[in-house]
Write a protein that holds these residues in place. Structure first.
Motif, PDB file in Angstrom:
ATOM      1  N   VAL A   1       1.027  -1.138  -0.034  1.00 57.46           N
ATOM      2  CA  VAL A   1       0.211   0.128   0.153  1.00 57.46           C
ATOM      3  C   VAL A   1       1.005   1.331   0.126  1.00 57.46           C
ATOM      4  CG1 VAL A   1      -1.774   1.281   1.050  1.00 57.46           C
ATOM      5  CG2 VAL A   1      -1.856  -1.296   1.302  1.00 57.46           C
ATOM      6  N   ALA A   2       0.664   2.141  -1.049  1.00 59.20           N
ATOM      7  CA  ALA A   2       1.331   3.387  -1.073  1.00 59.20           C
ATOM      8  C   ALA A   2       0.588   4.640  -1.171  1.00 59.20           C
ATOM      9  CB  ALA A   2       2.250   3.094  -2.269  1.00 59.20           C
ATOM     10  N   THR A   3       1.194   5.705  -1.298  1.00 61.96           N
ATOM     11  CA  THR A   3       0.575   6.883  -1.852  1.00 61.96           C
ATOM     12  C   THR A   3       0.558   6.895  -3.280  1.00 61.96           C
ATOM     13  OG1 THR A   3       2.746   8.152  -1.614  1.00 61.96           O
ATOM     14  CG2 THR A   3       1.117   8.287   0.417  1.00 61.96           C
ATOM     15  N   GLU A   4       0.159   8.040  -3.773  1.00 59.54           N
ATOM     16  CA  GLU A   4       0.072   8.272  -5.273  1.00 59.54           C
ATOM     17  C   GLU A   4       1.152   8.525  -5.903  1.00 59.54           C
ATOM     18  OE1 GLU A   4      -3.761  10.492  -6.208  1.00 59.54           O
ATOM     19  OE2 GLU A   4      -4.922   9.148  -4.629  1.00 59.54           O
ATOM     20  N   ILE A   5       2.162   7.640  -5.790  1.00 59.03           N
ATOM     21  CA  ILE A   5       3.371   8.038  -6.540  1.00 59.03           C
ATOM     22  C   ILE A   5       3.291   7.821  -7.985  1.00 59.03           C
ATOM     23  CG2 ILE A   5       5.901   7.154  -6.707  1.00 59.03           C
ATOM     24  CD1 ILE A   5       5.449   6.290  -3.830  1.00 59.03           C
ATOM     25  N   PRO A   6       3.503   8.834  -8.641  1.00 59.43           N
ATOM     26  CA  PRO A   6       3.163   8.492 -10.107  1.00 59.43           C
ATOM     27  C   PRO A   6       3.959   7.446 -10.982  1.00 59.43           C
ATOM     28  CG  PRO A   6       3.892  10.923  -9.724  1.00 59.43           C
ATOM     29  CD  PRO A   6       4.031  10.216  -8.583  1.00 59.43           C
ATOM     30  N   GLU A   7       5.192   6.958 -10.377  1.00 65.24           N
ATOM     31  CA  GLU A   7       5.649   5.896 -11.027  1.00 65.24           C
ATOM     32  C   GLU A   7       5.004   4.509 -10.679  1.00 65.24           C
ATOM     33  OE1 GLU A   7       8.780   4.978 -13.176  1.00 65.24           O
ATOM     34  OE2 GLU A   7       7.728   6.883 -13.765  1.00 65.24           O
ATOM     35  N   LEU A   8       4.130   4.508  -9.617  1.00 63.37           N
ATOM     36  CA  LEU A   8       3.388   3.367  -9.205  1.00 63.37           C
ATOM     37  C   LEU A   8       1.852   3.324  -9.659  1.00 63.37           C
ATOM     38  CD1 LEU A   8       4.582   2.913  -5.507  1.00 63.37           C
ATOM     39  CD2 LEU A   8       5.790   1.971  -7.547  1.00 63.37           C
ATOM     40  N   MET A   9       1.465   4.407 -10.417  1.00 63.73           N
ATOM     41  CA  MET A   9       0.180   4.538 -10.702  1.00 63.73           C
ATOM     42  C   MET A   9      -0.479   3.521 -11.567  1.00 63.73           C
ATOM     43  SD  MET A   9      -1.116   6.643  -8.417  1.00 63.73           S
ATOM     44  CE  MET A   9      -2.903   6.788  -9.178  1.00 63.73           C
ATOM     45  N   SER A  10       0.572   3.120 -12.695  1.00 65.84           N
ATOM     46  CA  SER A  10      -0.050   2.586 -13.821  1.00 65.84           C
ATOM     47  C   SER A  10      -0.091   0.759 -13.173  1.00 65.84           C
ATOM     48  CB  SER A  10       1.147   2.104 -14.721  1.00 65.84           C
ATOM     49  OG  SER A  10       2.303   1.911 -14.189  1.00 65.84           O
ATOM     50  N   TYR A  11       0.440   0.764 -11.882  1.00 69.33           N
ATOM     51  CA  TYR A  11       0.221  -0.591 -11.225  1.00 69.33           C
ATOM     52  C   TYR A  11      -0.981  -0.491 -10.271  1.00 69.33           C
ATOM     53  CZ  TYR A  11       4.823  -0.870 -13.318  1.00 69.33           C
ATOM     54  OH  TYR A  11       6.047  -0.973 -14.010  1.00 69.33           O
ATOM     55  N   ASN A  12      -1.484   0.378  -9.957  1.00 69.65           N
ATOM     56  CA  ASN A  12      -2.512   0.578  -8.895  1.00 69.65           C
ATOM     57  C   ASN A  12      -3.519  -0.426  -9.204  1.00 69.65           C
ATOM     58  OD1 ASN A  12      -3.908   1.697  -6.729  1.00 69.65           O
ATOM     59  ND2 ASN A  12      -5.016   3.333  -7.981  1.00 69.65           N
ATOM     60  N   GLY A  13      -3.964  -1.038  -7.962  1.00 71.32           N
ATOM     61  CA  GLY A  13      -5.403  -2.058  -7.960  1.00 71.32           C
ATOM     62  C   GLY A  13      -4.596  -3.447  -8.340  1.00 71.32           C
ATOM     63  N   LYS A  14      -3.520  -3.709  -9.034  1.00 71.41           N
ATOM     64  CA  LYS A  14      -2.874  -4.807  -9.748  1.00 71.41           C
ATOM     65  C   LYS A  14      -1.736  -5.331  -8.549  1.00 71.41           C
ATOM     66  CE  LYS A  14      -1.351  -7.710 -13.127  1.00 71.41           C
ATOM     67  NZ  LYS A  14      -1.091  -7.924 -14.694  1.00 71.41           N
ATOM     68  N   TYR A  15      -0.587  -4.664  -8.245  1.00 74.18           N
ATOM     69  CA  TYR A  15       0.454  -5.098  -7.498  1.00 74.18           C
ATOM     70  C   TYR A  15       0.552  -4.035  -6.450  1.00 74.18           C
ATOM     71  CZ  TYR A  15       1.962  -7.522 -11.684  1.00 74.18           C
ATOM     72  OH  TYR A  15       2.089  -8.284 -12.807  1.00 74.18           O
ATOM     73  N   VAL A  16      -0.005  -3.037  -6.357  1.00 72.52           N
ATOM     74  CA  VAL A  16      -0.199  -2.109  -5.271  1.00 72.52           C
ATOM     75  C   VAL A  16      -1.526  -1.215  -5.418  1.00 72.52           C
ATOM     76  CG1 VAL A  16       1.119  -0.270  -6.677  1.00 72.52           C
ATOM     77  CG2 VAL A  16       1.231  -0.024  -4.377  1.00 72.52           C
ATOM     78  N   TYR A  17      -1.800  -0.882  -3.872  1.00 72.32           N
ATOM     79  CA  TYR A  17      -2.993   0.257  -3.823  1.00 72.32           C
ATOM     80  C   TYR A  17      -2.265   1.484  -3.763  1.00 72.32           C
ATOM     81  CZ  TYR A  17      -6.611  -3.246  -3.294  1.00 72.32           C
ATOM     82  OH  TYR A  17      -7.584  -4.296  -3.531  1.00 72.32           O
ATOM     83  N   CYS A  18      -2.574   2.558  -4.350  1.00 72.36           N
ATOM     84  CA  CYS A  18      -2.016   3.820  -4.138  1.00 72.36           C
ATOM     85  C   CYS A  18      -3.277   4.868  -3.598  1.00 72.36           C
ATOM     86  CB  CYS A  18      -1.565   4.509  -5.496  1.00 72.36           C
ATOM     87  SG  CYS A  18      -0.288   3.582  -6.216  1.00 72.36           S
ATOM     88  N   GLU A  19      -3.033   5.550  -2.673  1.00 73.29           N
ATOM     89  CA  GLU A  19      -3.943   6.483  -1.992  1.00 73.29           C
ATOM     90  C   GLU A  19      -3.234   7.522  -1.284  1.00 73.29           C
ATOM     91  OE1 GLU A  19      -7.177   6.363  -2.125  1.00 73.29           O
ATOM     92  OE2 GLU A  19      -7.530   4.313  -2.825  1.00 73.29           O
ATOM     93  N   ASN A  20      -3.857   8.602  -1.507  1.00 79.49           N
ATOM     94  CA  ASN A  20      -3.163   9.909  -0.853  1.00 79.49           C
ATOM     95  C   ASN A  20      -4.058  10.415   0.462  1.00 79.49           C
ATOM     96  OD1 ASN A  20      -0.925  10.449  -2.263  1.00 79.49           O
ATOM     97  ND2 ASN A  20      -2.019  11.969  -3.569  1.00 79.49           N
ATOM     98  N   ASP A  21      -5.440   9.919   0.285  1.00 82.91           N
ATOM     99  CA  ASP A  21      -6.340  10.212   1.460  1.00 82.91           C
ATOM    100  C   ASP A  21      -5.894   9.270   2.521  1.00 82.91           C
ATOM    101  OD1 ASP A  21      -9.043  11.536   2.435  1.00 82.91           O
ATOM    102  OD2 ASP A  21      -9.282   9.197   2.708  1.00 82.91           O
ATOM    103  N   ASP A  22      -6.048   9.850   3.783  1.00 84.21           N
ATOM    104  CA  ASP A  22      -5.585   9.122   5.046  1.00 84.21           C
ATOM    105  C   ASP A  22      -6.681   7.838   5.299  1.00 84.21           C
ATOM    106  OD1 ASP A  22      -3.567  10.877   5.310  1.00 84.21           O
ATOM    107  OD2 ASP A  22      -4.274  11.697   6.989  1.00 84.21           O
ATOM    108  N   ASP A  23      -8.167   8.238   5.175  1.00 84.32           N
ATOM    109  CA  ASP A  23      -8.905   6.977   5.551  1.00 84.32           C
ATOM    110  C   ASP A  23      -8.732   5.892   4.378  1.00 84.32           C
ATOM    111  OD1 ASP A  23      -9.550   8.445   7.800  1.00 84.32           O
ATOM    112  OD2 ASP A  23     -11.122   9.571   7.002  1.00 84.32           O
ATOM    113  N   ALA A  24      -8.722   6.388   3.218  1.00 81.98           N
ATOM    114  CA  ALA A  24      -8.355   5.606   2.355  1.00 81.98           C
ATOM    115  C   ALA A  24      -7.555   4.591   2.246  1.00 81.98           C
ATOM    116  CB  ALA A  24      -8.826   6.252   0.805  1.00 81.98           C
ATOM    117  N   PHE A  25      -6.112   5.258   2.796  1.00 82.92           N
ATOM    118  CA  PHE A  25      -4.946   4.552   2.893  1.00 82.92           C
ATOM    119  C   PHE A  25      -5.293   3.426   3.932  1.00 82.92           C
ATOM    120  CE2 PHE A  25      -0.735   3.730   4.318  1.00 82.92           C
ATOM    121  CZ  PHE A  25      -0.057   3.953   3.550  1.00 82.92           C
TER     122      PHE A  25
END
Length: 479
Positions: A404-428
């Protein structure tokens, strides 16, 4: 080729034996009475009627003092022999492949033995593929007062320059006005390296902008091909010489024959700075090293371990850790690594948080094994993180971990498959909860490890070798 090398080494051994004989002759001359008498007869007319210091020198010799090379030339052999011996030792340290078609110099951003990161993996990979690799440490301080120190580490020749620059590292070189001497010392070292090598094709991988004056000298005087390994947005780091770093970075990118960027953000920045050719070469992982951290056994009783390893600095998003600390999750938040003092004070007062000191690279799999969910909580609003392609993302996946990571641009293409990317604290926090209880939709551990193998440092090194060989081809065409 082997016979030639054996003959060369035999010649060096023969010269070392000759040097040893010279040293013994010099010592014998100092002990021999007839030699001392000859020196005394030479001294008397030249020192007895000279100044006070010369008369005192003569008197000390008469009382049994040491010979003076001015009056006993044979004694000077010892000093000459020592000089030759040092040069021979220096040459014998250079251990290079028989058929290397190119000499590769890494101008490092960190010392080779400090951390095991991209610089070390790429240097090792180039050496494993038959290149003659020399890695210049970022810190100075060779133990020899008159030359660089060269140590063989695996297949890489690691060079530490003398500390004669009034600064311990490359990072303060401009402030200490160290560049003239630094450039001269590197020139001398490279000349010796190329004498030992079978060719004069030189490729330089510069990994920090403050090496740029050295890279320019190597380009102009040795015809070196310069590759800028653009692995961070250096201008965004806290640095006392920040303006100079920014200017040097632009020079580095503009003058490089090729720029290898670790992220799309850095690739675009390189083009804007005038780079003539830019390629993407993202970070990777040592799958074999981290695969043993995969947990297949049933989870033990107790709190879940939510973990992170790496530097905790100003760009670390403490808000995400505070949100996890406030949550009702039964977790231990284990943060492992060197921390900024301000960040440490903020984190150490939080419930559920464990702050561990940094551990050596070879111990990281043991730390990672205990993580049930891995975190990359970086402040994605900063340019530094926009430029980052996190190495730990690939390392976590090497062990089949949930990330689980923040919305780091380099990880966004993998969001939902290899990593969850969330900037919102509650969503994180919610994404961490899903991963812990098995309600996530991320890839299973086998798929994650397959992805990691595709991004192994061995694969990245093959890409680096391709770029080096491409340079050799272009150099050959020019010749």
């Amino acid at each position: 080729m082997r016979n030639r090398d054996e003959m060369l080494h035999a010649r060096i051994v023969q010269m070392e034996n000759t040097v040893a004989q010279m040293e013994e002759m010099a010592r014998a001359a100092g002990r021999n009475r007839s030699s001392r008498m000859a020196e005394l007869l030479s001294r008397i007319p030249r020192q007895l009627f000279a100044g006070k210091s010369e008369r005192q020198s003569l008197l000390r010799f008469v009382r049994g003092g040491e010979p003076d090379v001015r009056f006993q030339p044979l004694v000077g052999l010892e000093q000459k022999a020592e000089t030759i011996r040092r040069e021979l030792m220096c040459f014998r340290r250079y251990d290079v492949p028989e058929k290397s078609d190119v000499t590769v110099l890494f101008l490092g951003t960190i010392d080779f033995d400090f951390l095991i990161q991209r610089p070390q993996h790429l240097a090792n990979g180039c050496a494993a593929n038959g290149k003659a690799v020399f890695y210049f440490n970022a810190e100075f301080g060779a133990r020899h007062p008159d030359r660089e120190e060269i140590v063989r580490v695996g297949s890489v020749n690691v060079i530490t320059l003398q500390n004669t620059y009034k600064t311990p590292t490359i990072y303060q070189a401009a402030q200490a006005q160290a560049y003239p001497q630094l450039v001269e010392d590197v020139r001398s070292t490279v000349q010796k390296i190329l004498v030992w090598q079978k060719n004069d094709r030189l490729q330089v991988i510069i990994q920090h902008p403050l090496w740029q004056p050295v890279a320019e000298m190597l380009q102009q005087e040795f015809g070196a091909r310069i590759i800028a390994d653009y692995l961070d947005d250096f201008a965004d780091f806290d640095h006392a010489d920040k303006e100079n770093v920014r200017d040097m970075a632009v020079r580095m990118l503009k003058n490089a024959d090729l720029t290898l960027a670790t992220s799309v953000y850095l690739a675009e920045k390189a083009r804007q700075s005038g780079s003539s050719k830019v390629e993407l070469l993202r970070n990777g992982t040592d799958c074999a090293h981290f695969a043993c951290a995969a947990k297949q056994e049933k989870r033990a009783a107790g709190p879940w371990v939510v973990g992170y390893y790496g530097v905790l600095s100003t760009w670390f998003d403490c808000g995400k850790i505070e949100a996890l600390s406030r949550s009702d999750l039964d977790i231990c938040i284990r943060l492992v690594g060197v921390s900024d003092e301000t960040v440490r004070r903020r984190l150490q007062q939080l419930a559920k948080v464990e702050l561990w000191d940094a551990v050596p690279y070879d111990k990281l799999p043991e730390v990672l094994r205990d993580f049930d969910v891995c975190l990359i909580p970086f402040d994605a609003s900063t340019d530094l993180i926009k430029a980052t392609n996190p190495v730990k993302f690939y390392e976590y996946l090497s062990a089949g971990k949930k990330v689980v990571a923040t919305e780091i641009p380099e990880l966004m293409s993998y969001n939902g498959k290899y990593v969850y990317c969330e900037n919102d604290d509650d969503a994180f926090v919610e994404k961490v909860r899903r991963c812990l209880v098995g309600e996530d939709a991320l890839a299973n551990w086998k798929t994650c490890m397959t992805f990691a193998r595709e991004n192994d440092w061995k694969e990245k090194s093959k890409a680096m070798i391709f770029f080096l060989d491409e340079g050799c081809t272009s150099i050959a065409r020019e010749e």
